[in-house]
Design a protein around this motif. Structure first.
Motif, PDB file in Angstrom:
ATOM      1  N   THR A  15     -38.492 -36.406  -7.270  1.00  0.00           N
ATOM      2  CA  THR A  15     -38.876 -36.189  -8.716  1.00  0.00           C
ATOM      3  C   THR A  15     -38.539 -34.699  -9.046  1.00  0.00           C
ATOM      4  O   THR A  15     -38.844 -34.191 -10.007  1.00  0.00           O
ATOM      5  N   ASP A  16     -38.111 -33.872  -8.146  1.00  0.00           N
ATOM      6  CA  ASP A  16     -37.895 -32.603  -8.141  1.00  0.00           C
ATOM      7  C   ASP A  16     -36.789 -32.100  -8.562  1.00  0.00           C
ATOM      8  O   ASP A  16     -35.792 -32.711  -8.161  1.00  0.00           O
ATOM      9  N   ALA A  17     -36.357 -31.428  -9.625  1.00  0.00           N
ATOM     10  CA  ALA A  17     -35.054 -31.283 -10.121  1.00  0.00           C
ATOM     11  C   ALA A  17     -34.340 -30.156  -9.232  1.00  0.00           C
ATOM     12  O   ALA A  17     -32.985 -30.683  -9.024  1.00  0.00           O
ATOM     13  N   GLU A  18     -34.913 -29.299  -8.558  1.00  0.00           N
ATOM     14  CA  GLU A  18     -34.022 -28.473  -7.648  1.00  0.00           C
ATOM     15  C   GLU A  18     -33.837 -29.230  -6.421  1.00  0.00           C
ATOM     16  O   GLU A  18     -32.574 -29.285  -5.909  1.00  0.00           O
ATOM     17  N   ILE A  19     -34.584 -30.311  -5.801  1.00  0.00           N
ATOM     18  CA  ILE A  19     -34.065 -30.946  -5.035  1.00  0.00           C
ATOM     19  C   ILE A  19     -32.877 -31.887  -5.177  1.00  0.00           C
ATOM     20  O   ILE A  19     -31.867 -32.007  -4.513  1.00  0.00           O
ATOM     21  N   LYS A  20     -32.753 -32.505  -6.329  1.00  0.00           N
ATOM     22  CA  LYS A  20     -31.935 -33.354  -6.773  1.00  0.00           C
ATOM     23  C   LYS A  20     -30.504 -32.700  -7.149  1.00  0.00           C
ATOM     24  O   LYS A  20     -29.603 -33.108  -6.885  1.00  0.00           O
ATOM     25  N   ALA A  21     -31.147 -31.359  -7.548  1.00  0.00           N
ATOM     26  CA  ALA A  21     -29.625 -30.327  -7.525  1.00  0.00           C
ATOM     27  C   ALA A  21     -29.044 -30.139  -6.511  1.00  0.00           C
ATOM     28  O   ALA A  21     -27.575 -30.140  -6.367  1.00  0.00           O
ATOM     29  N   GLN A  22     -29.496 -29.787  -5.376  1.00  0.00           N
ATOM     30  CA  GLN A  22     -29.222 -29.781  -4.166  1.00  0.00           C
ATOM     31  C   GLN A  22     -28.533 -30.766  -3.642  1.00  0.00           C
ATOM     32  O   GLN A  22     -27.292 -30.668  -3.062  1.00  0.00           O
ATOM     33  N   TRP A  23     -29.188 -31.846  -3.706  1.00  0.00           N
ATOM     34  CA  TRP A  23     -28.289 -33.280  -2.940  1.00  0.00           C
ATOM     35  C   TRP A  23     -27.039 -33.397  -3.926  1.00  0.00           C
ATOM     36  O   TRP A  23     -25.942 -33.878  -3.335  1.00  0.00           O
ATOM     37  N   ALA A  24     -27.066 -33.491  -5.207  1.00  0.00           N
ATOM     38  CA  ALA A  24     -25.809 -33.381  -6.001  1.00  0.00           C
ATOM     39  C   ALA A  24     -24.821 -32.478  -5.694  1.00  0.00           C
ATOM     40  O   ALA A  24     -23.691 -32.920  -5.455  1.00  0.00           O
ATOM     41  N   SER A  49     -45.799 -25.941  -2.931  1.00  0.00           N
ATOM     42  CA  SER A  49     -46.108 -24.334  -2.251  1.00  0.00           C
ATOM     43  C   SER A  49     -46.527 -24.198  -0.895  1.00  0.00           C
ATOM     44  O   SER A  49     -46.386 -23.386  -0.319  1.00  0.00           O
ATOM     45  N   ASP A  50     -47.307 -25.284  -0.381  1.00  0.00           N
ATOM     46  CA  ASP A  50     -47.721 -25.250   0.904  1.00  0.00           C
ATOM     47  C   ASP A  50     -47.562 -26.674   1.433  1.00  0.00           C
ATOM     48  O   ASP A  50     -47.491 -27.685   1.112  1.00  0.00           O
ATOM     49  N   LEU A  51     -47.562 -26.490   3.087  1.00  0.00           N
ATOM     50  CA  LEU A  51     -47.490 -27.771   3.896  1.00  0.00           C
ATOM     51  C   LEU A  51     -48.882 -28.341   4.236  1.00  0.00           C
ATOM     52  O   LEU A  51     -49.992 -27.467   4.249  1.00  0.00           O
ATOM     53  N   THR A 112     -42.033 -32.981   2.713  1.00  0.00           N
ATOM     54  CA  THR A 112     -42.459 -31.939   1.871  1.00  0.00           C
ATOM     55  C   THR A 112     -41.676 -30.817   2.367  1.00  0.00           C
ATOM     56  O   THR A 112     -41.839 -30.553   3.512  1.00  0.00           O
ATOM     57  N   ILE A 113     -41.349 -30.050   1.339  1.00  0.00           N
ATOM     58  CA  ILE A 113     -40.496 -28.953   1.369  1.00  0.00           C
ATOM     59  C   ILE A 113     -41.047 -27.615   0.595  1.00  0.00           C
ATOM     60  O   ILE A 113     -41.752 -28.107  -0.445  1.00  0.00           O
ATOM     61  N   THR A 114     -41.153 -26.569   1.087  1.00  0.00           N
ATOM     62  CA  THR A 114     -41.421 -25.584   0.289  1.00  0.00           C
ATOM     63  C   THR A 114     -40.394 -24.665  -0.134  1.00  0.00           C
ATOM     64  O   THR A 114     -39.182 -24.754   0.054  1.00  0.00           O
ATOM     65  N   PRO A 115     -40.610 -23.633  -1.306  1.00  0.00           N
ATOM     66  CA  PRO A 115     -39.316 -23.003  -1.826  1.00  0.00           C
ATOM     67  C   PRO A 115     -38.402 -22.159  -0.765  1.00  0.00           C
ATOM     68  O   PRO A 115     -37.367 -22.028  -1.094  1.00  0.00           O
ATOM     69  N   ASN A 116     -39.147 -22.027   0.318  1.00  0.00           N
ATOM     70  CA  ASN A 116     -38.429 -21.163   1.469  1.00  0.00           C
ATOM     71  C   ASN A 116     -37.326 -21.886   1.813  1.00  0.00           C
ATOM     72  O   ASN A 116     -36.214 -21.178   2.221  1.00  0.00           O
ATOM     73  N   VAL A 117     -37.324 -23.295   1.805  1.00  0.00           N
ATOM     74  CA  VAL A 117     -36.127 -24.071   2.163  1.00  0.00           C
ATOM     75  C   VAL A 117     -34.933 -23.702   1.340  1.00  0.00           C
ATOM     76  O   VAL A 117     -33.834 -23.769   1.972  1.00  0.00           O
ATOM     77  N   PHE A 118     -35.096 -23.325   0.191  1.00  0.00           N
ATOM     78  CA  PHE A 118     -33.858 -23.134  -0.720  1.00  0.00           C
ATOM     79  C   PHE A 118     -33.513 -21.684  -0.488  1.00  0.00           C
ATOM     80  O   PHE A 118     -32.320 -21.534  -0.256  1.00  0.00           O
ATOM     81  N   GLN A 119     -34.184 -20.716  -0.215  1.00  0.00           N
ATOM     82  CA  GLN A 119     -34.251 -19.455  -0.199  1.00  0.00           C
ATOM     83  C   GLN A 119     -33.192 -19.028   1.183  1.00  0.00           C
ATOM     84  O   GLN A 119     -32.194 -18.162   1.117  1.00  0.00           O
TER      85      GLN A 119
END
Length: 323
Positions: A15-24, A49-51, A112-119
């Motif tokens: 449901t997360d827009a950034e995750i879907k954008a990365q997959w796209a 934000s946390d695991l 679950t992923i945190t924002p660090n995974v994108f960074q």
């Protein structure tokens, strides 16, 4: 998003827009399946934000045991109902079932992923490392390799990061070879031999590669200077035209050397097998290890392995590797 790896339907949910954008982005240009029928594999990822707290018991596998001198990337914990918890030290946790495939329900991983995974650019690793155990249970195995095809002849270029694997592979693409994959080769043991399937992923191009292959600049958006590390996806190089699944005829293990002319030399099949194992086997997944090793052994018997000592004349590599 529902995609097809040869005959295995994989559904990616979030449901997360950034995750879907990365997959796209990763799967841009890749044939997408209509949302009909039941997928064989499902990966559900959400962001937080946390695991969650880790299990009290110690992991039964940690890659710090195998990579001395670094902090490691992955710990694996035993979980309930014949599943494992993949804990990515960069900031993600994914619960992966290890059951055999069933016609009644897909194999479903939840994480679950945190924002660090994108960074730190780990999102692709989280995706494929989570899918790999599920794909293995359908008979598909991943190898850390660049793969390309010319005239029906498939080659794997295998090696760790920094070995010249991507530079060697990109020299082939610029010479007209077709792309199968940049970093994650999906191989299958079939009655016709070991087949490599096209697999979309990220392509990280370092400044030195642009110096050696200036023709790559045509694929770099104008807003990105060529003196920086540039990330492309496979579709940027193929324009949606991926190579067909192809038998592998040669395996190249590149090594960068201070020389002008590149050279290839036959490599012992035993050494090639050991290096393939290092670049492909998830050492914690003992259940699929026999089938995985059998696939790699068959590959080594099928394909001629070489060491390629890389010089500065990378434009001559296509001729060297096709001969």
């Amino acid at each position: 998003m529902q995609i097809l790896f040869n005959d295995v339907q994989v559904q990616l949910n979030s449901t997360d827009a950034e995750i879907k954008a990365q997959w796209a982005r990763i799967f841009s240009g890749w044939p997408q399946m209509p949302l009909t029928g039941s997928p064989a594999i499902v990966l559900n990822l959400e962001r937080d934000s946390d695991l969650r707290p880790l299990p009290e018991t110690a992991p039964f596998f940690s890659d710090t045991q195998h990579h001395a001198g670094n902090d490691g990337i992955l710990d694996v914990y035993q979980a309930e109902n014949n599943s494992v918890l993949l804990h990515f030290l960069g900031g993600a946790q994914v619960n992966v079932p290890l059951n055999p495939p069933a016609a009644t329900a897909p194999l479903t991983a939840v994480g679950t992923i945190t924002p660090n995974v994108f960074q730190n650019g780990r999102f692709l690793d989280v995706t494929y490392t989570s899918l790999a155990p599920l794909l293995r249970r359908h008979g598909y195995f991943m190898v850390h390799a660049f793969a390309a095809v010319q005239n029906g002849r498939g080659v794997l270029i295998v090696g760790p990061s920094g070995s010249g694997k991507t530079t060697t592979g990109l020299s082939l693409i610029l010479a007209g070879w077709q792309l199968l994959c940049n970093d994650v080769a999906l191989i299958q043991n079939t009655p016709a031999g070991i087949i490599a399937h096209p697999t979309p992923d990220d392509i990280t191009i370092r400044p030195k590669t642009f110096t050696l292959l200036p023709e790559l600049a045509q694929f770099v958006p104008d807003r990105r200077p060529v003196d920086e590390i540039v990330g492309l996806v496979g579709n940027d190089l193929t324009n949606g035209r991926w190579a067909e699944p192809t038998a592998i005829n040669a395996i190249y293990m590149p090594k960068i050397e201070a020389r002008e002319r590149s050279e290839k030399r036959p490599l012992s099949k035993a050494i090639c097998l050991a290096q393939l194992m290092e670049e492909s086997v998830d050492k914690w997944d003992t259940e699929t290890l026999p089938a995985h090793l059998n696939t790699l052994q068959t590959l080594v018997h099928q394909a001629q392995p070489y060491t390629v000592y890389l010089g500065s004349n990378v434009n001559e590599l296509p001729a060297l590797l096709q001969s």
